[in-house]
Design an enzyme around this catalytic site. Structure first.
Site, PDB file in Angstrom:
ATOM      1  N   ALA A 155      19.278  53.810  70.601  1.00  0.00           N
ATOM      2  CA  ALA A 155      20.067  52.778  71.263  1.00  0.00           C
ATOM      3  C   ALA A 155      19.235  52.079  72.333  1.00  0.00           C
ATOM      4  O   ALA A 155      18.495  52.724  73.076  1.00  0.00           O
ATOM      5  CB  ALA A 155      21.307  53.407  71.901  1.00  0.00           C
ATOM      6  N   HIS A 172      23.917  39.171  71.515  1.00  0.00           N
ATOM      7  CA  HIS A 172      23.015  38.984  70.374  1.00  0.00           C
ATOM      8  C   HIS A 172      22.965  37.512  69.957  1.00  0.00           C
ATOM      9  O   HIS A 172      21.896  36.973  69.693  1.00  0.00           O
ATOM     10  CB  HIS A 172      23.452  39.852  69.184  1.00  0.00           C
ATOM     11  CG  HIS A 172      22.969  41.257  69.260  1.00  0.00           C
ATOM     12  ND1 HIS A 172      22.013  41.747  68.407  1.00  0.00           N
ATOM     13  CD2 HIS A 172      23.296  42.278  70.073  1.00  0.00           C
ATOM     14  CE1 HIS A 172      21.775  43.020  68.696  1.00  0.00           C
ATOM     15  NE2 HIS A 172      22.547  43.361  69.697  1.00  0.00           N
TER      16      HIS A 172
END
Length: 167
Positions: free
Chosen positions: A10, A49
């Site tokens: 992560a 994103h």
């Protein structure tokens, strides 16, 4: 044509790396998003994103039917699938046969014309989860990653933003 798998933990920098690798191929890039905005936190992650990518990306939201989406977008620019572990989670939640789906994906890859860059999480590096569902997911993710890595031309492991070539 190239199949590239980028894995890591992560926040390791794997998505950013995958975006950069996808942009090295000619044509308009296609972002195949497997995440669903089911809560405010996921909405914020998706927005982050999107903001990082330039506006010329074509975006497809594909929580489950990944192989048909790759076939439908084939013949143009490179596709970035972000990410396989969310796709796996979606398959498990929908009670679909994840092993069949993963094997179908691996089997479809050699027939594709346009490059595909996959992002996946390496979830098996920590402690053994304390519940059966989490252990099932961890095991499934490890198996999925092995299958897709075997079908890939290149595999990278990203740690602290630094890629290491594995294959």
């Amino acid at each position: 044509m190239a199949i590239i798998l980028i894995t890591g933990g992560a926040r390791s920098g794997k998505s950013k790396r995958a975006e950069m690798r996808t942009r090295t191929f000619p044509g308009q890039p296609v972002y195949v998003a497997t995440a669903e905005a089911l809560d405010a936190e996921m909405e914020a992650r998706i927005a982050k994103h999107r903001a990082r990518r330039e506006a010329d990306w074509i975006e497809r939201e594909v929580p489950l039917d990944l192989v048909p989406a790759l076939v439908a977008t084939d013949g143009g620019g490179a596709r970035l699938v972000d990410c396989l572990t969310l796709w796996l989670s979606n398959l498990l939640h929908a009670e679909r046969n994840w092993e069949h789906e993963v094997n179908a994906l691996a089997a479809a890859l050699p027939s594709l014309k346009s490059p595909v860059v996959f992002v996946t999480n390496e979830v098996g590096l920590g402690i053994v989860p304390d519940n059966a569902l989490a252990r099932r997911y961890r095991d499934a993710a490890g198996i999925m990653n092995q299958v897709i890595a075997a079908a890939s031309d290149e595999v990278e492991f990203v740690v602290a933003g630094l890629p290491m070539k594995l294959k």
